[in-house]
Design a protein around this motif. Sequence first.
Motif, PDB file in Angstrom:
ATOM      1  N   LYS A 156       0.835  -1.188   0.000  1.00  0.00           N
ATOM      2  CA  LYS A 156       0.000   0.000   0.000  1.00  0.00           C
ATOM      3  C   LYS A 156       0.876   1.245   0.000  1.00  0.00           C
ATOM      4  O   LYS A 156       1.851   1.334   0.730  1.00  0.00           O
ATOM      5  CB  LYS A 156      -0.894   0.041   1.239  1.00  0.00           C
TER       6      LYS A 156
ATOM      7  N   LYS B 207       1.384   5.001   0.974  1.00  0.00           N
ATOM      8  CA  LYS B 207       0.863   5.905   1.988  1.00  0.00           C
ATOM      9  C   LYS B 207       1.044   7.335   1.538  1.00  0.00           C
ATOM     10  O   LYS B 207       1.918   7.649   0.729  1.00  0.00           O
ATOM     11  CB  LYS B 207       1.550   5.662   3.316  1.00  0.00           C
ATOM     12  N   CYS B 208       0.220   8.188   2.086  1.00  0.00           N
ATOM     13  CA  CYS B 208       0.210   9.601   1.710  1.00  0.00           C
ATOM     14  C   CYS B 208       1.559  10.253   1.966  1.00  0.00           C
ATOM     15  O   CYS B 208       2.166  10.825   1.079  1.00  0.00           O
ATOM     16  CB  CYS B 208      -0.902  10.322   2.477  1.00  0.00           C
TER      17      CYS B 208
ATOM     18  N   CYS C 225       1.669  11.393   7.332  1.00  0.00           N
ATOM     19  CA  CYS C 225       0.311  10.846   7.298  1.00  0.00           C
ATOM     20  C   CYS C 225       0.380   9.369   6.909  1.00  0.00           C
ATOM     21  O   CYS C 225       1.128   8.986   6.012  1.00  0.00           O
ATOM     22  CB  CYS C 225      -0.521  11.624   6.291  1.00  0.00           C
TER      23      CYS C 225
ATOM     24  N   ALA D  29      -2.367   7.536   5.981  1.00  0.00           N
ATOM     25  CA  ALA D  29      -3.543   7.147   5.198  1.00  0.00           C
ATOM     26  C   ALA D  29      -3.131   6.591   3.832  1.00  0.00           C
ATOM     27  O   ALA D  29      -2.070   6.927   3.299  1.00  0.00           O
ATOM     28  CB  ALA D  29      -4.461   8.343   5.018  1.00  0.00           C
ATOM     29  N   LYS D  30      -3.987   5.767   3.262  1.00  0.00           N
ATOM     30  CA  LYS D  30      -3.743   5.176   1.952  1.00  0.00           C
ATOM     31  C   LYS D  30      -3.829   6.268   0.878  1.00  0.00           C
ATOM     32  O   LYS D  30      -4.737   7.097   0.883  1.00  0.00           O
ATOM     33  CB  LYS D  30      -4.778   4.096   1.686  1.00  0.00           C
ATOM     34  N   ALA D  31      -2.887   6.281  -0.034  1.00  0.00           N
ATOM     35  CA  ALA D  31      -2.833   7.310  -1.070  1.00  0.00           C
ATOM     36  C   ALA D  31      -3.789   6.987  -2.214  1.00  0.00           C
ATOM     37  O   ALA D  31      -4.077   5.823  -2.507  1.00  0.00           O
ATOM     38  CB  ALA D  31      -1.425   7.434  -1.597  1.00  0.00           C
ATOM     39  N   LEU D  32      -4.259   8.036  -2.861  1.00  0.00           N
ATOM     40  CA  LEU D  32      -5.069   7.908  -4.068  1.00  0.00           C
ATOM     41  C   LEU D  32      -4.136   7.832  -5.275  1.00  0.00           C
ATOM     42  O   LEU D  32      -2.927   7.690  -5.135  1.00  0.00           O
ATOM     43  CB  LEU D  32      -6.017   9.100  -4.176  1.00  0.00           C
TER      44      LEU D  32
ATOM     45  N   ARG E 295      -1.444  11.274  -2.937  1.00  0.00           N
ATOM     46  CA  ARG E 295      -1.832  11.859  -1.652  1.00  0.00           C
ATOM     47  C   ARG E 295      -3.191  11.307  -1.238  1.00  0.00           C
ATOM     48  O   ARG E 295      -3.954  10.822  -2.060  1.00  0.00           O
ATOM     49  CB  ARG E 295      -1.928  13.384  -1.745  1.00  0.00           C
ATOM     50  N   CYS E 296      -3.494  11.428   0.056  1.00  0.00           N
ATOM     51  CA  CYS E 296      -4.790  10.930   0.539  1.00  0.00           C
ATOM     52  C   CYS E 296      -5.879  11.967   0.264  1.00  0.00           C
ATOM     53  O   CYS E 296      -5.604  13.058  -0.234  1.00  0.00           O
ATOM     54  CB  CYS E 296      -4.708  10.615   2.029  1.00  0.00           C
ATOM     55  N   LYS E 297      -7.094  11.642   0.620  1.00  0.00           N
ATOM     56  CA  LYS E 297      -8.197  12.566   0.350  1.00  0.00           C
ATOM     57  C   LYS E 297      -8.105  13.830   1.192  1.00  0.00           C
ATOM     58  O   LYS E 297      -8.643  14.855   0.820  1.00  0.00           O
ATOM     59  CB  LYS E 297      -9.540  11.874   0.561  1.00  0.00           C
TER      60      LYS E 297
END
Length: 111
Positions: free
Chosen positions: A4, A6-7, A18, A20-23, A27-29
């Motif tokens: 995965k 990450k942001c 951060c 969070a999982k990146a898009l 970057r994340c939401k």
Amino acid sequence: MKRKIKCGAYARSTGNPCQAKALTNGRCKNHGGMSTGPKTPEGRQAIAQATRQRMVSGQRKKALEGFYRWLDNGGRDYLSSLAKERFKRLQVMRLKACPSVPLPVTFLPWN
């Protein structure tokens, strides 16, 4: 197994990245960045229509109330200082354009 992404955006308060999982943009939401706005004429027209509707529904009144509050809390002094500077610049430009003609004495609204 796929890893995965990450942001990784750093928080100013803690300095930690951060988790969070990146898009798709990396970057994340929450840290994806600001919108660049509508690109097509239809999108621009839709934004303009939404803005008009928002202003009709009371947003304009709130914005004006905030502006008047800013004026009462010292914004008026800031604007008058800008007006004085603008007037001085205009006088200098006139003097440079035609130095032989004397400048008339003008009424200054802040005197």
